[in-house]
Structures are given as structure tokens and as C-alpha cells.
Design a protein around this motif. Structure first.
Motif, PDB file in Angstrom:
ATOM      1  N   VAL A 129      -1.207 -21.585  18.354  1.00 26.59           N
ATOM      2  CA  VAL A 129       0.161 -21.165  18.049  1.00 26.59           C
ATOM      3  C   VAL A 129       0.178 -19.644  18.058  1.00 26.59           C
ATOM      4  N   ILE A 130       1.080 -19.075  18.837  1.00 24.94           N
ATOM      5  CA  ILE A 130       1.195 -17.625  18.948  1.00 24.94           C
ATOM      6  C   ILE A 130       2.387 -17.151  18.117  1.00 24.94           C
ATOM      7  N   VAL A 131       2.145 -16.156  17.287  1.00 23.09           N
ATOM      8  CA  VAL A 131       3.197 -15.588  16.437  1.00 23.09           C
ATOM      9  C   VAL A 131       3.717 -14.318  17.100  1.00 23.09           C
ATOM     10  N   ALA A 132       5.025 -14.271  17.358  1.00 24.61           N
ATOM     11  CA  ALA A 132       5.655 -13.117  18.006  1.00 24.61           C
ATOM     12  C   ALA A 132       6.992 -12.870  17.315  1.00 24.61           C
ATOM     13  N   ASP A 133       6.943 -12.202  16.163  1.00 25.21           N
ATOM     14  CA  ASP A 133       8.101 -12.153  15.282  1.00 25.21           C
ATOM     15  C   ASP A 133       8.707 -10.773  15.069  1.00 25.21           C
ATOM     16  N   ASP A 134       8.114  -9.716  15.620  1.00 23.44           N
ATOM     17  CA  ASP A 134       8.585  -8.360  15.368  1.00 23.44           C
ATOM     18  C   ASP A 134       9.852  -8.096  16.185  1.00 23.44           C
ATOM     19  N   VAL A 135      10.973  -7.870  15.502  1.00 27.70           N
ATOM     20  CA  VAL A 135      12.241  -7.686  16.214  1.00 27.70           C
ATOM     21  C   VAL A 135      12.401  -6.274  16.764  1.00 27.70           C
ATOM     22  N   ALA A 136      11.457  -5.379  16.446  1.00 29.05           N
ATOM     23  CA  ALA A 136      11.651  -3.967  16.770  1.00 29.05           C
ATOM     24  C   ALA A 136      11.683  -3.695  18.257  1.00 29.05           C
ATOM     25  N   VAL A 137      10.689  -4.229  18.979  1.00 27.33           N
ATOM     26  CA  VAL A 137      10.577  -3.880  20.396  1.00 27.33           C
ATOM     27  C   VAL A 137      10.081  -5.077  21.202  1.00 27.33           C
ATOM     28  N   GLU A 138      10.342  -5.037  22.483  1.00 25.53           N
ATOM     29  CA  GLU A 138       9.755  -5.965  23.441  1.00 25.53           C
ATOM     30  C   GLU A 138       8.762  -5.188  24.304  1.00 25.53           C
ATOM     31  N   ASP A 139       7.685  -5.841  24.700  1.00 24.03           N
ATOM     32  CA  ASP A 139       6.713  -5.245  25.623  1.00 24.03           C
ATOM     33  C   ASP A 139       6.221  -3.885  25.138  1.00 24.03           C
ATOM     34  N   SER A 140       5.537  -3.914  23.999  1.00 24.22           N
ATOM     35  CA  SER A 140       5.044  -2.676  23.408  1.00 24.22           C
ATOM     36  C   SER A 140       3.725  -2.246  24.040  1.00 24.22           C
ATOM     37  N   THR A 141       3.149  -1.185  23.502  1.00 19.96           N
ATOM     38  CA  THR A 141       1.875  -0.663  23.996  1.00 19.96           C
ATOM     39  C   THR A 141       0.792  -1.721  24.007  1.00 19.96           C
ATOM     40  N   TRP A 142       0.831  -2.618  23.025  1.00 15.71           N
ATOM     41  CA  TRP A 142      -0.280  -3.534  22.797  1.00 15.71           C
ATOM     42  C   TRP A 142      -0.019  -4.951  23.302  1.00 15.71           C
ATOM     43  N   THR A 143       1.195  -5.257  23.737  1.00 12.30           N
ATOM     44  CA  THR A 143       1.481  -6.659  23.994  1.00 12.30           C
ATOM     45  C   THR A 143       2.579  -6.846  25.026  1.00 12.30           C
ATOM     46  N   ALA A 144       2.619  -8.028  25.615  1.00 12.90           N
ATOM     47  CA  ALA A 144       3.742  -8.454  26.430  1.00 12.90           C
ATOM     48  C   ALA A 144       4.630  -9.320  25.553  1.00 12.90           C
ATOM     49  N   GLY A 145       5.870  -8.904  25.383  1.00 11.38           N
ATOM     50  CA  GLY A 145       6.746  -9.611  24.464  1.00 11.38           C
ATOM     51  C   GLY A 145       6.658  -9.020  23.075  1.00 11.38           C
ATOM     52  N   ARG A 146       7.182  -9.732  22.125  1.00  7.50           N
ATOM     53  CA  ARG A 146       7.220  -9.232  20.750  1.00  7.50           C
ATOM     54  C   ARG A 146       5.844  -9.279  20.096  1.00  7.50           C
ATOM     55  N   ARG A 147       5.613  -8.313  19.209  1.00  7.50           N
ATOM     56  CA  ARG A 147       4.356  -8.263  18.475  1.00  7.50           C
ATOM     57  C   ARG A 147       4.336  -9.337  17.389  1.00  7.50           C
ATOM     58  N   GLY A 148       3.140  -9.756  17.028  1.00  4.18           N
ATOM     59  CA  GLY A 148       2.975 -10.702  15.929  1.00  4.18           C
ATOM     60  C   GLY A 148       2.625  -9.961  14.662  1.00  4.18           C
ATOM     61  N   VAL A 149       3.439 -10.151  13.614  1.00  5.53           N
ATOM     62  CA  VAL A 149       3.191  -9.438  12.355  1.00  5.53           C
ATOM     63  C   VAL A 149       3.310 -10.387  11.164  1.00  5.53           C
ATOM     64  N   GLY A 150       4.191 -10.098  10.209  1.00  3.99           N
ATOM     65  CA  GLY A 150       4.164 -10.758   8.905  1.00  3.99           C
ATOM     66  C   GLY A 150       4.324 -12.258   8.879  1.00  3.99           C
ATOM     67  N   THR A 151       5.045 -12.832   9.851  1.00  7.93           N
ATOM     68  CA  THR A 151       5.189 -14.285   9.868  1.00  7.93           C
ATOM     69  C   THR A 151       3.840 -14.970   9.967  1.00  7.93           C
ATOM     70  N   THR A 152       2.832 -14.249  10.479  1.00  2.61           N
ATOM     71  CA  THR A 152       1.484 -14.809  10.577  1.00  2.61           C
ATOM     72  C   THR A 152       0.985 -15.320   9.236  1.00  2.61           C
ATOM     73  N   VAL A 153       1.243 -14.576   8.174  1.00  4.24           N
ATOM     74  CA  VAL A 153       0.797 -14.987   6.837  1.00  4.24           C
ATOM     75  C   VAL A 153       1.411 -16.330   6.459  1.00  4.24           C
ATOM     76  N   ILE A 154       2.688 -16.478   6.731  1.00  5.87           N
ATOM     77  CA  ILE A 154       3.397 -17.705   6.343  1.00  5.87           C
ATOM     78  C   ILE A 154       2.964 -18.871   7.219  1.00  5.87           C
ATOM     79  N   VAL A 155       2.740 -18.627   8.498  1.00 10.62           N
ATOM     80  CA  VAL A 155       2.225 -19.677   9.385  1.00 10.62           C
ATOM     81  C   VAL A 155       0.856 -20.141   8.901  1.00 10.62           C
ATOM     82  N   GLU A 156      -0.018 -19.203   8.536  1.00 11.00           N
ATOM     83  CA  GLU A 156      -1.346 -19.581   8.055  1.00 11.00           C
ATOM     84  C   GLU A 156      -1.257 -20.438   6.800  1.00 11.00           C
TER      85      GLU A 156
END
Length: 330
Positions: A129-156
Motif C-alpha cells: 500500500v502506497i501512501v501519497a497524502d501531501d496536498v502541497a505539491v505534485e511531482d516533487s524533488t523526491w517523488t512522482a505524484g504526491r509525497r507520503g507523509v502523516g497518513t502513514t502513521v494512521i495506516v500503520e
């Protein structure tokens, strides 16, 4: 640079030695950079996550009954390797399969995909399961699509609780995916962070400015603006999240995390304003955590996560958990 370290080259290994010394209830594999729960898991789905270090307590702080079975630790802000992930899967597989929870960063995604292929060769069934929840930006320096951040804790947490109930791999993956898609996050940085191996701040942020939508590795956000008070910041991040998804009509789990250098009193100051902003929008918060849960070394600032829940998700959230960073009911 002033840090409580011995050498920039040994930060991860030294930190894992500290985890082992402080938490004998966990199994710490320093060679493979793993933190593993020791409780038996016969015929139960195992849940694994991981990523670069520097975001503690994510992920190693969430290993234990009711949450993760293992966490793979990469070097600071660097993905763990497929071999590490395979070693973790081999350690915790109990015959019912392994769920990988992956933050959406290119290195993490590619390495977990490769680990799944290696695990299949070893006869271990996996799902991801891939978490991609950051609404700030799409296709950032580190990723294609949205970054995965705080929702990861809740998914875990939700996946760990579902696995503890004895659900199948497909069922655990399904509830984890549902939570992942229901979550949105937004962060604001007041300062940069300093990676030990670099020795200076990752970016320059003047005293009278803040970065709105910053990433947890110091990636640029949506915009750089004059510093606001807590009420203004709360309005900005609630607006960004609520404009991206409808959080009305159902209970919400809220997670307000410091980014590593924000005093708890300041987090409560801004959460009061966040609560007001959510109430004004008709968003009902059923559960909330305030504290350091997903950080960025010594960055000052905060990140808000909202997950739209239902009775099942709330029940799994309330289920017992015992980890070094999150525990209740046990």
C-alpha cells in the motif's frame, strides 16, 4: 553544527544501538538496520514499513503489538535497500503473508517493489500500500505524484490492528488502502533542518519567512510567505486540506505532528486554532494526536493530517497498541 552524535557516518548504527539498549522488548538487527517485534505472530499477516531515518518516531517507534511487526531503517533521508526489506519479510512472515506500507518517494517505491519480487522468489506472499497524502505539491524533488507523509502513521496503526484480528492479507491491504486514500496532509516549516553528513541547513529560510507545504526532507513547498501567527498558519493548512477533499459528514482522525524542533506548547497553541478552523468548516474530529510522530530532524514547524473515518476505522484505531511511541489499551 551542534548535534549529540559521535560521527555523521555512524548516526544510524549508533541510534539503533540506543534503541536496543533502551527497549529490550524489541529485536534490533544493526547489521540489516531492522527493528523487529518479538511477539509471536503464528498464521497472522505481518506488517512492515520503513524509509530513511530522520523522521523518528516513524517508523521504528511504531513497532510492537497492534502496529508494525518490523521497520526497515535507511540512512538519513535515504531509502532502505531491497535486501533489508527482504530480511525483514523473512524474519516476520508467519505463513499468512506480509503487507508493505510504503511512503510515496521514488526510492522507497522502487526498492519495496524489488523486495516484493525477491520475497516472491522465497515463497513469501506480499501486498503493498502506497501512501501519497501531501496536498502541497505534485511531482516533487523526491517523488512522482504526491509525497507520503502523516497518513502513514494512521495506516500503520489501522493495518496493524486489522492484522491482529486475524484478517487475511487481502483484507488487511484493503483497509490500509482505504485509510491511505482517505487521508490528506499539509506541513509548514519555520526553519530548515541540518543533515549531519551535510553539516549545514538544507535551505535558507529568513527569520521573517516560512515555507508553506514543505516536505519532510526539506523539499520546497507551495510558496514562501511572510511569517504568520498560529491562527493564520492554522487557517492556511486547514484550507489547503479541506479544499482538496470533503471531510464533512463523517468523523475525522486528526494528527498534528511537530517536525522535530517545535515545543509541545506551540503545537497545542496552533491545535486550538486548527480545531476552531475545522469546526467552522463543519469537520468533526473524533480522535486526535498532538506531538512528534513524523519529523524532519531538527526542523521547526508542524504538519496536519486528517483521515476521514467510519465506525470500522475508529474501532481499529482504538484497538490496543504497544509500541515505544504509541500505546493504549495494553
Amino acid at each position: 553544527m551542534k548535534k549529540l552524535i559521535n560521527s555523521p557516518d555512524t548516526v544510524l548504527a549508533d541510534a539503533l544501538r540506543g534503541v536496543a539498549a533502551a527497549h529490550p522488548e524489541l529485536s534490533v538487527d544493526i547489521e540489516n538496520r531492522l527493528v523487529v517485534a518479538t511477539e509471536p505472530r503464528e498464521n497472522r499477516v505481518a506488517v512492515i514499513s520503513g524509509g530513511g531515518t530522520g523522521h523518528e518516531p516513524l517508523h521504528s517507534g511504531f513497532v510492537g503489538p497492534g502496529m508494525l511487526d518490523a521497520a526497515c531503517a535507511g540512512e538519513i533521508f535515504t531509502s532502505p535497500t531491497p535486501d533489508q526489506m527482504l530480511a525483514a519479510a523473512t524474519r516476520v512472515d508467519a505463513g499468512a503473508g506480509v503487507l508493505f506500507i510504503v511512503k510515496n518517494y521514488t526510492g522507497d517505491v522502487l526498492n519495496f517493489e524489488m523486495a516484493a519480487e525477491l520475497a516472491a522468489d522465497e515463497g513469501i506472499e506480499t501486498a503493498s500500500v502506497i501512501v501519497a497524502d501531501d496536498v502541497a505539491v505534485e511531482d516533487s524533488t523526491w517523488t512522482a505524484g504526491r509525497r507520503g507523509v502523516g497518513t502513514t502513521v494512521i495506516v500503520e496503526k489501522i493495518a496493524g490492528a486489522a492484522a491482529a484480528e486475524g484478517r487475511t492479507l487481502a483484507e488487511v491491504a484493503a483497509i490500509a488502502e482505504r485509510v491511505s486514500k482517505a487521508g490528506r496532509s499539509m506541513g509548514v516549516a519555520l526553519t530548515s533542518c541540518t543533515v549531519p553528513a551535510v553539516g549545514h541547513p538544507s535551505f535558507d529560510l529568513p527569520e521573517d519567512e516560512m515555507e508553506v507545504g514543505v516536505g519532510i526532507h526539506g523539499e520546497p513547498g507551495r510558496r514562501r510567505v511572510p511569517l504568520e501567527d498560529a491562527r493564520g498558519i492554522a487557517h492556511d493548512i486547514v484550507t489547503a486540506i479541506a479544499d482538496d477533499a470533503d471531510f464533512t459528514g463523517a468523523p475525522v482522525i486528526a494528527l498534528l505532528s511537530g517536525l522535530g524542533a517545535t515545543p509541545l506548547i506551540e503545537l497545542y497553541v496552533i491545535y486550538a486554532d486548527i480545531a476552531d478552523a475545522l469546526s467552522e468548516r463543519g469537520i468533526s474530529v473524533a480522535r486526535v494526536l498532538v506531538g512528534d510522530y513524523i519529523t524532519s530532524l531538527d526542523m521547526a514547524g508542524c504538519s496536519l493530517t486528517l483521515v476521514k473515518a467510519d465506525d470500522e476505522i475508529l474501532r481499529l484505531w482504538d484497538a490496543p497498541v504497544r509500541t515505544t511511541a504509541l500505546r493504549w489499551g495494553l
